[in-house]
Every structure is written in C-alpha cells, then in structure tokens.
Design a protein around this motif. Structure first.
Motif, PDB file in Angstrom:
ATOM      1  N   CYS A 346      40.846  32.356  34.488  1.00 19.85           N
ATOM      2  CA  CYS A 346      40.712  30.987  33.973  1.00 19.85           C
ATOM      3  C   CYS A 346      41.993  30.204  34.220  1.00 19.85           C
ATOM      4  O   CYS A 346      43.088  30.777  34.271  1.00 19.85           O
ATOM      5  CB  CYS A 346      40.446  30.991  32.464  1.00 19.85           C
ATOM      6  N   ASP A 347      41.845  28.896  34.346  1.00 19.54           N
ATOM      7  CA  ASP A 347      43.011  28.017  34.327  1.00 19.54           C
ATOM      8  C   ASP A 347      43.342  27.751  32.871  1.00 19.54           C
ATOM      9  O   ASP A 347      42.465  27.384  32.083  1.00 19.54           O
ATOM     10  CB  ASP A 347      42.695  26.714  35.059  1.00 19.54           C
ATOM     11  N   SER A 348      44.594  27.938  32.497  1.00 18.06           N
ATOM     12  CA  SER A 348      44.965  27.839  31.087  1.00 18.06           C
ATOM     13  C   SER A 348      44.810  26.439  30.514  1.00 18.06           C
ATOM     14  O   SER A 348      44.841  26.257  29.298  1.00 18.06           O
ATOM     15  CB  SER A 348      46.395  28.336  30.871  1.00 18.06           C
ATOM     16  N   ASP A 349      44.639  25.418  31.377  1.00 13.35           N
ATOM     17  CA  ASP A 349      44.404  24.075  30.828  1.00 13.35           C
ATOM     18  C   ASP A 349      42.925  23.826  30.530  1.00 13.35           C
ATOM     19  O   ASP A 349      42.567  22.783  29.998  1.00 13.35           O
ATOM     20  CB  ASP A 349      44.959  22.989  31.758  1.00 13.35           C
ATOM     21  N   GLY A 350      42.063  24.801  30.861  1.00  5.82           N
ATOM     22  CA  GLY A 350      40.646  24.686  30.563  1.00  5.82           C
ATOM     23  C   GLY A 350      39.834  23.999  31.634  1.00  5.82           C
ATOM     24  O   GLY A 350      38.618  23.822  31.469  1.00  5.82           O
ATOM     25  N   ILE A 351      40.466  23.618  32.744  1.00  2.00           N
ATOM     26  CA  ILE A 351      39.761  22.893  33.806  1.00  2.00           C
ATOM     27  C   ILE A 351      40.120  23.520  35.146  1.00  2.00           C
ATOM     28  O   ILE A 351      41.259  23.413  35.603  1.00  2.00           O
ATOM     29  CB  ILE A 351      40.118  21.399  33.803  1.00  2.00           C
ATOM     30  N   ASP A 352      39.160  24.183  35.767  1.00  2.00           N
ATOM     31  CA  ASP A 352      39.393  24.870  37.035  1.00  2.00           C
ATOM     32  C   ASP A 352      38.801  24.054  38.183  1.00  2.00           C
ATOM     33  O   ASP A 352      37.587  23.876  38.266  1.00  2.00           O
ATOM     34  CB  ASP A 352      38.744  26.262  36.987  1.00  2.00           C
ATOM     35  N   GLY A 353      39.668  23.548  39.039  1.00  2.00           N
ATOM     36  CA  GLY A 353      39.195  22.808  40.213  1.00  2.00           C
ATOM     37  C   GLY A 353      38.477  21.531  39.853  1.00  2.00           C
ATOM     38  O   GLY A 353      38.876  20.786  38.954  1.00  2.00           O
ATOM     39  N   ASN A 354      37.343  21.294  40.546  1.00  2.00           N
ATOM     40  CA  ASN A 354      36.582  20.058  40.338  1.00  2.00           C
ATOM     41  C   ASN A 354      35.386  20.284  39.417  1.00  2.00           C
ATOM     42  O   ASN A 354      34.322  19.685  39.587  1.00  2.00           O
ATOM     43  CB  ASN A 354      36.124  19.490  41.685  1.00  2.00           C
ATOM     44  N   THR A 355      35.555  21.168  38.417  1.00  2.00           N
ATOM     45  CA  THR A 355      34.458  21.492  37.508  1.00  2.00           C
ATOM     46  C   THR A 355      34.898  21.319  36.062  1.00  2.00           C
ATOM     47  O   THR A 355      36.076  21.149  35.765  1.00  2.00           O
ATOM     48  CB  THR A 355      33.997  22.948  37.707  1.00  2.00           C
ATOM     49  N   GLU A 356      33.920  21.426  35.159  1.00  2.00           N
ATOM     50  CA  GLU A 356      34.231  21.388  33.726  1.00  2.00           C
ATOM     51  C   GLU A 356      34.513  22.777  33.186  1.00  2.00           C
ATOM     52  O   GLU A 356      34.798  22.941  31.996  1.00  2.00           O
ATOM     53  CB  GLU A 356      33.062  20.763  32.954  1.00  2.00           C
ATOM     54  N   ALA A 357      34.446  23.798  34.029  1.00  2.00           N
ATOM     55  CA  ALA A 357      34.678  25.176  33.599  1.00  2.00           C
ATOM     56  C   ALA A 357      36.159  25.521  33.659  1.00  2.00           C
ATOM     57  O   ALA A 357      36.894  25.038  34.527  1.00  2.00           O
ATOM     58  CB  ALA A 357      33.885  26.136  34.477  1.00  2.00           C
ATOM     59  N   ALA A 358      36.601  26.385  32.745  1.00  2.00           N
ATOM     60  CA  ALA A 358      37.962  26.915  32.804  1.00  2.00           C
ATOM     61  C   ALA A 358      38.059  28.020  33.841  1.00  2.00           C
ATOM     62  O   ALA A 358      39.122  28.264  34.417  1.00  2.00           O
ATOM     63  CB  ALA A 358      38.372  27.463  31.436  1.00  2.00           C
ATOM     64  N   GLY A 359      36.943  28.696  34.085  1.00  2.00           N
ATOM     65  CA  GLY A 359      36.902  29.804  35.028  1.00  2.00           C
ATOM     66  C   GLY A 359      35.595  30.541  34.855  1.00  2.00           C
ATOM     67  O   GLY A 359      34.559  29.936  34.590  1.00  2.00           O
ATOM     68  N   ALA A 360      35.642  31.873  34.948  1.00  2.00           N
ATOM     69  CA  ALA A 360      34.418  32.654  34.861  1.00  2.00           C
ATOM     70  C   ALA A 360      34.735  34.087  34.453  1.00  2.00           C
ATOM     71  O   ALA A 360      35.898  34.500  34.388  1.00  2.00           O
ATOM     72  CB  ALA A 360      33.676  32.629  36.198  1.00  2.00           C
ATOM     73  N   VAL A 361      33.666  34.832  34.168  1.00  2.00           N
ATOM     74  CA  VAL A 361      33.741  36.264  33.861  1.00  2.00           C
ATOM     75  C   VAL A 361      32.831  37.002  34.825  1.00  2.00           C
ATOM     76  O   VAL A 361      31.728  36.523  35.138  1.00  2.00           O
ATOM     77  CB  VAL A 361      33.291  36.537  32.407  1.00  2.00           C
ATOM     78  N   ILE A 362      33.283  38.147  35.314  1.00  2.00           N
ATOM     79  CA  ILE A 362      32.407  38.999  36.126  1.00  2.00           C
ATOM     80  C   ILE A 362      32.244  40.349  35.433  1.00  2.00           C
ATOM     81  O   ILE A 362      33.067  40.745  34.609  1.00  2.00           O
ATOM     82  CB  ILE A 362      32.930  39.207  37.563  1.00  2.00           C
ATOM     83  N   HIS A 363      31.163  41.047  35.797  1.00  2.00           N
ATOM     84  CA  HIS A 363      30.888  42.368  35.233  1.00  2.00           C
ATOM     85  C   HIS A 363      30.520  43.324  36.364  1.00  2.00           C
ATOM     86  O   HIS A 363      30.243  42.889  37.495  1.00  2.00           O
ATOM     87  CB  HIS A 363      29.781  42.296  34.175  1.00  2.00           C
ATOM     88  N   PRO A 364      30.516  44.635  36.118  1.00  2.00           N
ATOM     89  CA  PRO A 364      30.351  45.608  37.202  1.00  2.00           C
ATOM     90  C   PRO A 364      29.065  45.481  38.003  1.00  2.00           C
ATOM     91  O   PRO A 364      29.036  45.844  39.182  1.00  2.00           O
ATOM     92  CB  PRO A 364      30.415  46.953  36.464  1.00  2.00           C
ATOM     93  N   ASP A 383      31.525  27.087  46.809  1.00  2.00           N
ATOM     94  CA  ASP A 383      30.640  26.788  45.691  1.00  2.00           C
ATOM     95  C   ASP A 383      30.536  27.965  44.737  1.00  2.00           C
ATOM     96  O   ASP A 383      29.442  28.370  44.338  1.00  2.00           O
ATOM     97  CB  ASP A 383      29.250  26.401  46.205  1.00  2.00           C
ATOM     98  N   ALA A 384      31.680  28.531  44.359  1.00  2.00           N
ATOM     99  CA  ALA A 384      31.661  29.621  43.386  1.00  2.00           C
ATOM    100  C   ALA A 384      31.055  29.159  42.063  1.00  2.00           C
ATOM    101  O   ALA A 384      30.362  29.916  41.380  1.00  2.00           O
ATOM    102  CB  ALA A 384      33.080  30.143  43.158  1.00  2.00           C
ATOM    103  N   TYR A 385      31.297  27.890  41.719  1.00  2.00           N
ATOM    104  CA  TYR A 385      30.742  27.343  40.478  1.00  2.00           C
ATOM    105  C   TYR A 385      29.217  27.473  40.454  1.00  2.00           C
ATOM    106  O   TYR A 385      28.640  27.888  39.441  1.00  2.00           O
ATOM    107  CB  TYR A 385      31.148  25.882  40.349  1.00  2.00           C
ATOM    108  N   GLY A 386      28.569  27.127  41.568  1.00  2.00           N
ATOM    109  CA  GLY A 386      27.116  27.201  41.616  1.00  2.00           C
ATOM    110  C   GLY A 386      26.610  28.610  41.389  1.00  2.00           C
ATOM    111  O   GLY A 386      25.604  28.826  40.697  1.00  2.00           O
ATOM    112  N   PHE A 387      27.307  29.590  41.970  1.00  2.00           N
ATOM    113  CA  PHE A 387      26.896  30.989  41.785  1.00  2.00           C
ATOM    114  C   PHE A 387      27.065  31.401  40.335  1.00  2.00           C
ATOM    115  O   PHE A 387      26.146  31.961  39.716  1.00  2.00           O
ATOM    116  CB  PHE A 387      27.719  31.907  42.691  1.00  2.00           C
TER     117      PHE A 387
END
Length: 413
Positions: A346-364, A383-387
């Motif tokens: 995550c970006d610590s400011d809560g805004i990653d790139g051109n999205t409203e997301a701070a980042g993401a979580v992945i699982h195995p 387009d990681a956001y879309g995925f």
C-alpha cells in the motif's frame, strides 16, 4: 491472514501519524509564524495549534486531506492538486511567496514539510503553468525516479531547491517527513528550505534520458550555459539561518510493522526501506527471496515476515488504472504462480497511482487456474486495479494524512 495484514498497515500508520511525530519534535519556544506544505500539512498544523495555541499560519494540502470539523485558529488553509499541479497549486505558490516575503529577520518561521509538496505548491519559472502540467505528466509516466523528477522541478520553480528559504528574511526551522527512499532532505517536496546539489545541466539530462520533449528545454539549456542563477547550493549564506530536521521516514513505518508482527510471534526480516526501480523488477527480487526461503531456508528459514519500503516506479504503456503498489503485487503473484503468498502493498498516504485504492492484498491461491494469464493481460495494459477490483482484493483506506512511502509485507509460511 488478510485481517492481520490490514491491521498491521493500520498499526504502522497510527504509530507514525504526522500529528504524533510533529508534536514530539516541536521547538520549546513558539514560532512567530508557521507554514505547512504537503499531504500531512493538516495534522502537522494541528500539532502546532494544540501545543502553542493560535500561531499565524498558512497550510497547503491535497484535496480531501482536511478535517472540516476541526478549526485551526489563525491558520489559512488551501487545497491543491496532486500529483499534477493545477490552478489551486498556482494560487498556493503565489500565496506562499507573499506569506514568507513579508516576514522580517526577527521572525521565526516554522516550516512543516511532507511529501506531495512539489505538486501542491507551484510557482513556475521559465515555462507556463500548462507546460509545467504537461511536463509533470510526462515525467510521472516515464519511470524516472523521484530524485530525477525533482531535479527538473527544482530548476523550473521560484520556491523549490532552497528558493523558499531565499525568499524570506526570517529564521527558519523546518520539520520534514520523508516520502523518498534514502530520506535526502533536498528531495523531500523538492527541498524548499534545503541546499540543492542538483544543477540545470542535470535536470536537462533527465529530459534527454527519458526522451521527453518540452518547452522547458530552452529554459534549462539557458541555465546550463550559466545565463540563469542556479538554485542555492550547500554553503550558501542563506542557510546559516535555516535548521532542517528529519522527524519521520519509511524506516519508522517498517519498525512499527516489525513490532506488530513480532507481537504475534513471527520472525521478521526488514529487507530495506529504500527500494527503488521498476515495480516489476522489485517484485521479481521479492519473489526470488520467497523461493530461496522456502527451498533453502536462506537467508532465514520460514516462517518469516518480510518487510520493505521505498518507492517503486512504473513505466506507463497501457491505458488501465493502477499504481506502483498494485502493479508490484500482481507481478509478485505472477512470478510465484501456484506457489503464492499472503502479502499486502500500500501507499502510506492511502492513494496508489490514479486510483482511490491504497493498494491491494494477495493470497496463495489468487492466480490458480487460468487467472495467471488474465493477470498478465491486465499488467500489459497497466491495469492491476481492474484485476484486483474484480477479485475483491483492493485496500480502500481513504486519505490517511500519513505519507512515509510504500508499505510492503510478505508472509512466508
């Protein structure tokens, strides 16, 4: 595990909140004036207000980063654009020059600087505001690192690269929160109160290195020929009345995360707080580390939590949505394939790139079956956001008022 990853992010943000770090670092004697620039401007100003009461001041922050219900007596607050400067940034730049320009040698100006200040406060020199906006977009899309980007910014500004210090007669104490790998004060918000070691020639080289065409070239070429005054350098007498103090950085964010995970009984390995480079290549390195831990117990045996910070870059080639943390995570998942991990970035400011997301979580199991091919198609379009949105994996925190760079956690069970 998802809950633990998100809790660790919140824990680290709270432990390094700008209000807390600023309150701990304030000078004993109240300043006569205060100026705050950056995404953390509001909580830093609130710390000043709570400590000293009403101090005449000016604060500039990003849209949405104020708390409308909280009043700061004596402080004028302005909002502006980020990561590309806008009309609000121009108004802020002129207001800052006016504010500091009327101070006298008997005044003590407290300057509170956090990441984002480069775009939020704009005072163009040598190019128009529209040309500067276009250049900012080109630099952000080029993959240039923050040191390169800011070398250009500092030579096209009347405020950056120590010029803010030169624009006032007041004695200055600057408290800095770093959002740049290596924590170089001259790079944080383009170093408005810090000596500038970069030159016109180096700024011009950045444009040439990344093939960026801009009207700014003519201005930079004039400066490189010695026809324009350079930014104040180390040893300049102007800095005899300036004190710059770093009060928070990515390493503090990672140390807070370490305490969280060790509290849960995990071994923790902090890889570095200053990773830079393409998100794809950083993901490749982290994936190789995971595989080495699993297969050979090197450099440590599992289970272990890997922490890292810094600032990845993304060379934008597609038309999708995303950010450096989302891109890092999706590449990490691709490199590990069926042997995936739990991880958050995550970006610590809560805004990653051109999205409203701070980042993401992945699982195995994120890329089981045919999802790996689909993930690579999304990455080809940036387009990681879309995925991640399609797989309910985004982290939506809203603006955090914090800004100490990237936060990455990988749990190797």
């Amino acid at each position: 595990m998802r809950q633990k990853l998100l809790e660790s992010f919140r824990f680290a943000l709270e432990a390094t909140h700008p209000y807390r770090l600023t309150r701990q670092a304030l000078p004993q004697t109240p300043p006569t004036h205060v100026l705050a620039l950056g995404k953390a401007a509001f909580p830093m100003l609130k710390a000043v207000s709570d400590a000293y009461g009403s101090v005449p001041g000016l604060g500039i922050t990003r849209y949405g980063h104020l708390e409308p219900s909280v009043r700061l007596p004596g402080v004028e607050l302005l909002e502006a654009g980020h990561p590309v400067p806008n009309e609000g940034s121009l108004r802020a730049g002129e207001r800052v020059l006016e504010f500091v320009g009327r101070l006298s040698p008997t005044d003590h100006l407290l300057v509170l600087i956090s990441g984002g200040g480069s775009a939020l406060v704009s005072a163009p020199w040598g190019i128009s505001s529209e040309e500067k906006q276009a250049l900012s977009r080109a630099l952000l899309a080029s993959g240039a690192d923050i040191q390169e980007v800011n070398a250009v910014r500092k030579h096209l500004s009347r405020l950056k690269g120590g010029r803010l210090a030169a624009a006032t007669q007041a004695r200055i104490t600057s408290l800095l929160l770093s959002d740049v790998p290596g924590d170089d004060p001259s790079v944080i918000a383009s170093g408005p109160t810090v000596p500038d070691p970069s030159t016109f020639a180096q700024a011009l080289e950045v444009l040439e290195r990344y093939g960026i065409e801009s009207p700014a070239r003519e201005h930079l070429e004039r400066g490189a020929r010695g026809e324009l005054p350079e930014s104040p350098k180390p040893g300049d007498p102007v800095f005899e009345r300036v004190e710059n103090r770093l009060i928070g950085a990515a390493r503090h964010l990672l140390e807070a995360a370490r305490s969280y995970w060790e509290g849960l009984g995990y071994r923790v390995l902090v890889l570095s707080d200053r990773f830079v480079g393409e998100a794809r290549e950083l993901a490749r390195f982290h994936a190789a580390m995971v595989q080495s831990i699993r297969e050979a117990g090197q450099p440590v045996p599992p289970p272990v939590v890997l922490l890292s910070g810094g600032e990845a870059g993304v060379r934008v080639r597609g038309s999708g949505k995303g950010g450096r943390n989302q891109e890092f995570l999706l590449w990490l998942a691709c490199f590990l394939g069926e042997g995936g991990v739990w991880a958050v970035a995550c970006d610590s400011d809560g805004i990653d790139g051109n999205t409203e997301a701070a980042g993401a979580v992945i699982h195995p199991k994120l890329l089981s079956g045919s999802r790996r091919l689909k993930a690579k198609q999304h990455l080809a379009n940036n387009d990681a956001y879309g995925f991640f949105k399609a797989h309910d994996s985004l982290v939506i925190s809203g603006p955090t008022q914090n800004n100490l760079n990237d936060y990455r956690v990988i749990v190797v069970e």
